[in-house]
Design a protein around this motif. Structure first.
Motif, PDB file in Angstrom:
ATOM      1  N   ALA A 165       0.833  -1.205   0.000  1.00 44.69           N
ATOM      2  CA  ALA A 165       0.000   0.000   0.000  1.00 44.69           C
ATOM      3  C   ALA A 165       0.868   1.256   0.000  1.00 44.69           C
ATOM      4  CB  ALA A 165      -0.924   0.000   1.218  1.00 44.69           C
ATOM      5  N   ILE A 166       1.942   1.226   0.773  1.00 49.46           N
ATOM      6  CA  ILE A 166       2.855   2.372   0.818  1.00 49.46           C
ATOM      7  C   ILE A 166       3.540   2.551  -0.536  1.00 49.46           C
ATOM      8  CG2 ILE A 166       4.972   3.273   1.849  1.00 49.46           C
ATOM      9  CD1 ILE A 166       4.155   1.780   4.441  1.00 49.46           C
ATOM     10  N   ALA A 167       4.031   1.456  -1.093  1.00 49.72           N
ATOM     11  CA  ALA A 167       4.728   1.527  -2.383  1.00 49.72           C
ATOM     12  C   ALA A 167       3.806   2.023  -3.489  1.00 49.72           C
ATOM     13  CB  ALA A 167       5.298   0.155  -2.744  1.00 49.72           C
ATOM     14  N   GLU A 168       2.561   1.556  -3.496  1.00 49.85           N
ATOM     15  CA  GLU A 168       1.612   1.983  -4.524  1.00 49.85           C
ATOM     16  C   GLU A 168       1.255   3.459  -4.367  1.00 49.85           C
ATOM     17  OE1 GLU A 168      -1.620  -0.712  -4.126  1.00 49.85           O
ATOM     18  OE2 GLU A 168      -0.472  -2.429  -4.881  1.00 49.85           O
ATOM     19  N   ALA A 169       1.103   3.905  -3.133  1.00 50.20           N
ATOM     20  CA  ALA A 169       0.817   5.318  -2.900  1.00 50.20           C
ATOM     21  C   ALA A 169       1.972   6.183  -3.374  1.00 50.20           C
ATOM     22  CB  ALA A 169       0.551   5.554  -1.412  1.00 50.20           C
ATOM     23  N   ALA A 170       3.192   5.741  -3.087  1.00 50.18           N
ATOM     24  CA  ALA A 170       4.372   6.505  -3.513  1.00 50.18           C
ATOM     25  C   ALA A 170       4.458   6.573  -5.032  1.00 50.18           C
ATOM     26  CB  ALA A 170       5.634   5.863  -2.942  1.00 50.18           C
ATOM     27  N   ARG A 171       4.259   5.440  -5.704  1.00 52.07           N
ATOM     28  CA  ARG A 171       4.339   5.432  -7.172  1.00 52.07           C
ATOM     29  C   ARG A 171       3.289   6.353  -7.784  1.00 52.07           C
ATOM     30  NH1 ARG A 171       5.869  -0.082  -6.413  1.00 52.07           N
ATOM     31  NH2 ARG A 171       3.714  -0.806  -6.476  1.00 52.07           N
ATOM     32  N   ARG A 172       2.099   6.346  -7.202  1.00 51.69           N
ATOM     33  CA  ARG A 172       1.025   7.209  -7.715  1.00 51.69           C
ATOM     34  C   ARG A 172       1.398   8.686  -7.562  1.00 51.69           C
ATOM     35  NH1 ARG A 172      -2.466   5.030  -5.024  1.00 51.69           N
ATOM     36  NH2 ARG A 172      -2.643   6.453  -3.255  1.00 51.69           N
ATOM     37  N   LEU A 173       1.921   9.049  -6.417  1.00 52.58           N
ATOM     38  CA  LEU A 173       2.307  10.448  -6.186  1.00 52.58           C
ATOM     39  C   LEU A 173       3.498  10.848  -7.053  1.00 52.58           C
ATOM     40  CD1 LEU A 173       1.906  10.621  -2.306  1.00 52.58           C
ATOM     41  CD2 LEU A 173       0.483  11.768  -4.016  1.00 52.58           C
ATOM     42  N   PHE A 174       4.472   9.947  -7.207  1.00 52.49           N
ATOM     43  CA  PHE A 174       5.621  10.249  -8.052  1.00 52.49           C
ATOM     44  C   PHE A 174       5.180  10.460  -9.500  1.00 52.49           C
ATOM     45  CE2 PHE A 174       8.434   7.538  -5.037  1.00 52.49           C
ATOM     46  CZ  PHE A 174       8.522   8.597  -4.142  1.00 52.49           C
ATOM     47  N   ASP A 175       4.218   9.639  -9.964  1.00 45.81           N
ATOM     48  CA  ASP A 175       3.689   9.791 -11.322  1.00 45.81           C
ATOM     49  C   ASP A 175       3.038  11.155 -11.507  1.00 45.81           C
ATOM     50  OD1 ASP A 175       4.508   7.342 -12.236  1.00 45.81           O
ATOM     51  OD2 ASP A 175       2.568   6.359 -12.012  1.00 45.81           O
ATOM     52  N   GLU A 176       2.310  11.582 -10.490  1.00 42.98           N
ATOM     53  CA  GLU A 176       1.533  12.820 -10.600  1.00 42.98           C
ATOM     54  C   GLU A 176       2.381  14.076 -10.440  1.00 42.98           C
ATOM     55  OE1 GLU A 176      -1.441  12.417  -7.622  1.00 42.98           O
ATOM     56  OE2 GLU A 176      -2.590  10.869  -8.710  1.00 42.98           O
ATOM     57  N   HIS A 177       3.392  14.009  -9.542  1.00 44.78           N
ATOM     58  CA  HIS A 177       4.096  15.236  -9.166  1.00 44.78           C
ATOM     59  C   HIS A 177       5.603  15.201  -9.397  1.00 44.78           C
ATOM     60  CE1 HIS A 177       0.304  16.337  -7.294  1.00 44.78           C
ATOM     61  NE2 HIS A 177       0.336  15.224  -6.574  1.00 44.78           N
ATOM     62  N   GLY A 178       6.146  14.034  -9.738  1.00 42.80           N
ATOM     63  CA  GLY A 178       7.596  13.914  -9.828  1.00 42.80           C
ATOM     64  C   GLY A 178       8.195  13.537  -8.486  1.00 42.80           C
ATOM     65  N   PHE A 179       9.380  12.964  -8.506  1.00 42.46           N
ATOM     66  CA  PHE A 179       9.989  12.454  -7.282  1.00 42.46           C
ATOM     67  C   PHE A 179      10.341  13.570  -6.303  1.00 42.46           C
ATOM     68  CE2 PHE A 179      13.778  11.274  -4.835  1.00 42.46           C
ATOM     69  CZ  PHE A 179      13.308  10.143  -4.192  1.00 42.46           C
ATOM     70  N   GLU A 180      10.980  14.619  -6.800  1.00 37.60           N
ATOM     71  CA  GLU A 180      11.500  15.656  -5.914  1.00 37.60           C
ATOM     72  C   GLU A 180      10.393  16.405  -5.176  1.00 37.60           C
ATOM     73  OE1 GLU A 180      14.555  15.658  -5.447  1.00 37.60           O
ATOM     74  OE2 GLU A 180      15.471  14.786  -7.231  1.00 37.60           O
ATOM     75  N   ALA A 181       9.220  16.514  -5.800  1.00 43.94           N
ATOM     76  CA  ALA A 181       8.148  17.336  -5.212  1.00 43.94           C
ATOM     77  C   ALA A 181       7.349  16.606  -4.144  1.00 43.94           C
ATOM     78  CB  ALA A 181       7.205  17.807  -6.315  1.00 43.94           C
ATOM     79  N   VAL A 182       7.516  15.312  -4.026  1.00 43.89           N
ATOM     80  CA  VAL A 182       6.721  14.517  -3.084  1.00 43.89           C
ATOM     81  C   VAL A 182       7.502  14.307  -1.793  1.00 43.89           C
ATOM     82  CG1 VAL A 182       5.633  12.265  -2.685  1.00 43.89           C
ATOM     83  CG2 VAL A 182       5.501  13.346  -4.949  1.00 43.89           C
ATOM     84  N   THR A 183       6.833  14.466  -0.646  1.00 48.34           N
ATOM     85  CA  THR A 183       7.463  14.233   0.647  1.00 48.34           C
ATOM     86  C   THR A 183       7.016  12.887   1.217  1.00 48.34           C
ATOM     87  OG1 THR A 183       5.685  15.238   1.948  1.00 48.34           O
ATOM     88  CG2 THR A 183       7.414  16.710   1.101  1.00 48.34           C
ATOM     89  N   VAL A 184       7.802  12.371   2.135  1.00 47.29           N
ATOM     90  CA  VAL A 184       7.437  11.116   2.794  1.00 47.29           C
ATOM     91  C   VAL A 184       6.140  11.290   3.566  1.00 47.29           C
ATOM     92  CG1 VAL A 184       8.141   9.433   4.544  1.00 47.29           C
ATOM     93  CG2 VAL A 184       9.821  10.310   2.911  1.00 47.29           C
ATOM     94  N   ALA A 185       5.934  12.468   4.144  1.00 42.36           N
ATOM     95  CA  ALA A 185       4.694  12.743   4.874  1.00 42.36           C
ATOM     96  C   ALA A 185       3.488  12.620   3.952  1.00 42.36           C
ATOM     97  CB  ALA A 185       4.752  14.134   5.494  1.00 42.36           C
ATOM     98  N   GLU A 186       3.624  13.072   2.719  1.00 49.10           N
ATOM     99  CA  GLU A 186       2.518  12.960   1.763  1.00 49.10           C
ATOM    100  C   GLU A 186       2.266  11.511   1.375  1.00 49.10           C
ATOM    101  OE1 GLU A 186       2.925  17.301  -0.478  1.00 49.10           O
ATOM    102  OE2 GLU A 186       4.169  15.597  -1.131  1.00 49.10           O
ATOM    103  N   VAL A 187       3.331  10.745   1.249  1.00 47.03           N
ATOM    104  CA  VAL A 187       3.172   9.314   0.958  1.00 47.03           C
ATOM    105  C   VAL A 187       2.441   8.641   2.112  1.00 47.03           C
ATOM    106  CG1 VAL A 187       4.386   7.134   0.627  1.00 47.03           C
ATOM    107  CG2 VAL A 187       5.201   9.190  -0.533  1.00 47.03           C
TER     108      VAL A 187
END
Length: 208
Positions: free
Chosen positions: A14-36
Motif C-alpha cells: 500500500a505504501i509503495a503503490e501510494a508513492a508510485r502514484r504520487l511520483f507519477d503525478e508530481h515527480g519524485f522531488e516534489a513529493v514528501t514522505v509525509a505525503e506518501v
C-alpha cells in the motif's frame, strides 16, 4: 505466510503503490514522505520502517530484482556456471516486456528517474551494492577471499551487461517500441552480449 506477515506485506504494498502514484503525478522531488504516509493512511514512522529513505520507495522493484538475480546465481543447479545462471535469469525475465503496459510503466518511471539526480545516484549505489554481493558470492564458491579481483571482474562484467541492457530497453521504449517487439529486441541483444561474455566464462565458477 502468517497472518501478521501478510498484513505487513499488504502495508508495504500500500505504501509503495501510494508513492508510485504520487511520483507519477508530481515527480519524485516534489513529493514528501509525509505525503506518501497520508496517501497510504499510515504514519510517517511506518513508512520509514518499511523504506528507510524516499529513494527506497522508488527503487523497491529494482532492489527486489537484483536480490532475486543474486539468489538465482546462488541457487543454480550443479554443473551450471555463474554466467549461464545469470544469463538465464535475465533473459527469462525479459519475456515480461511483451506486455504492452510494461512499456508504458517503463516510460513513466524513466521520466521520473531522468529528472532526479538523487534517483540517478541511488540507482548507481544499488547496482554497486549488488555487484559487490555477487562478487563475494563467487569468491566464496571458488574458495577465494571476499576481495578477490578475478571474482570482482566477473561480477562487474555480468552486472555491467545487465545494466546496459536496462539502458537499451529504456531507450527503445522512449523511441516508441513496446510489446512483443520490445521483448524480442531485448532478448536478441541480451543473447549477443552474454554469448560474448560466456566465451571466456563458460568454465568459470561451475557449481559442483
Amino acid at each position: 505466510m502468517s497472518l501478521r506477515e501478510r498484513k505487513k506485506e499488504q502495508t508495504r504494498q500500500a505504501i509503495a503503490e501510494a508513492a508510485r502514484r504520487l511520483f507519477d503525478e508530481h515527480g519524485f522531488e516534489a513529493v514528501t514522505v509525509a505525503e506518501v504516509a497520508q496517501s497510504a493512511d499510515v504514519s510517517e514512522g511506518t513508512v520509514f520502517n518499511y523504506f528507510p529513505t524516499k529513494e527506497d520507495l522508488f527503487y523497491s522493484p529494482m532492489e527486489a530484482f537484483e536480490a532475486e538475480l543474486v539468489a538465482a546465481v546462488r541457487q543454480r543447479k550443479p554443473g551450471e556456471s555463474v554466467a549461464a545462471a545469470f544469463r538465464r535469469f535475465v533473459l527469462d525475465r525479459s519475456a515480461g516486456l511483451a506486455e504492452e503496459e510494461r512499456a508504458e510503466l517503463i516510460g513513466r518511471v524513466e521520466g521520473i528517474r531522468s529528472a532526479s539526480p538523487a534517483l540517478q545516484t541511488r540507482e548507481r549505489e544499488i547496482s554497486a551494492r549488488y555487484t559487490q554481493m555477487l562478487a563475494q558470492l563467487i569468491a566464496e564458491e571458488i574458495g577465494k577471499p571476499p576481495d578477490d579481483v578475478e571474482a570482482a571482474v566477473v561480477a562487474n562484467a555480468l552486472m555491467g551487461a545487465q545494466r546496459t541492457l536496462v539502458d537499451y530497453v529504456r531507450a527503445r521504449v522512449l523511441a516508441g517500441r513496446s510489446g512483443p517487439k520490445l521483448a524480442a529486441d531485448a532478448r536478441s541483444e541480451g543473447r549477443r552480449a552474454f554469448k560474448r561474455l560466456e566465451r571466456g566464462l563458460a568454465d568459470y565458477a561451475v557449481k559442483r
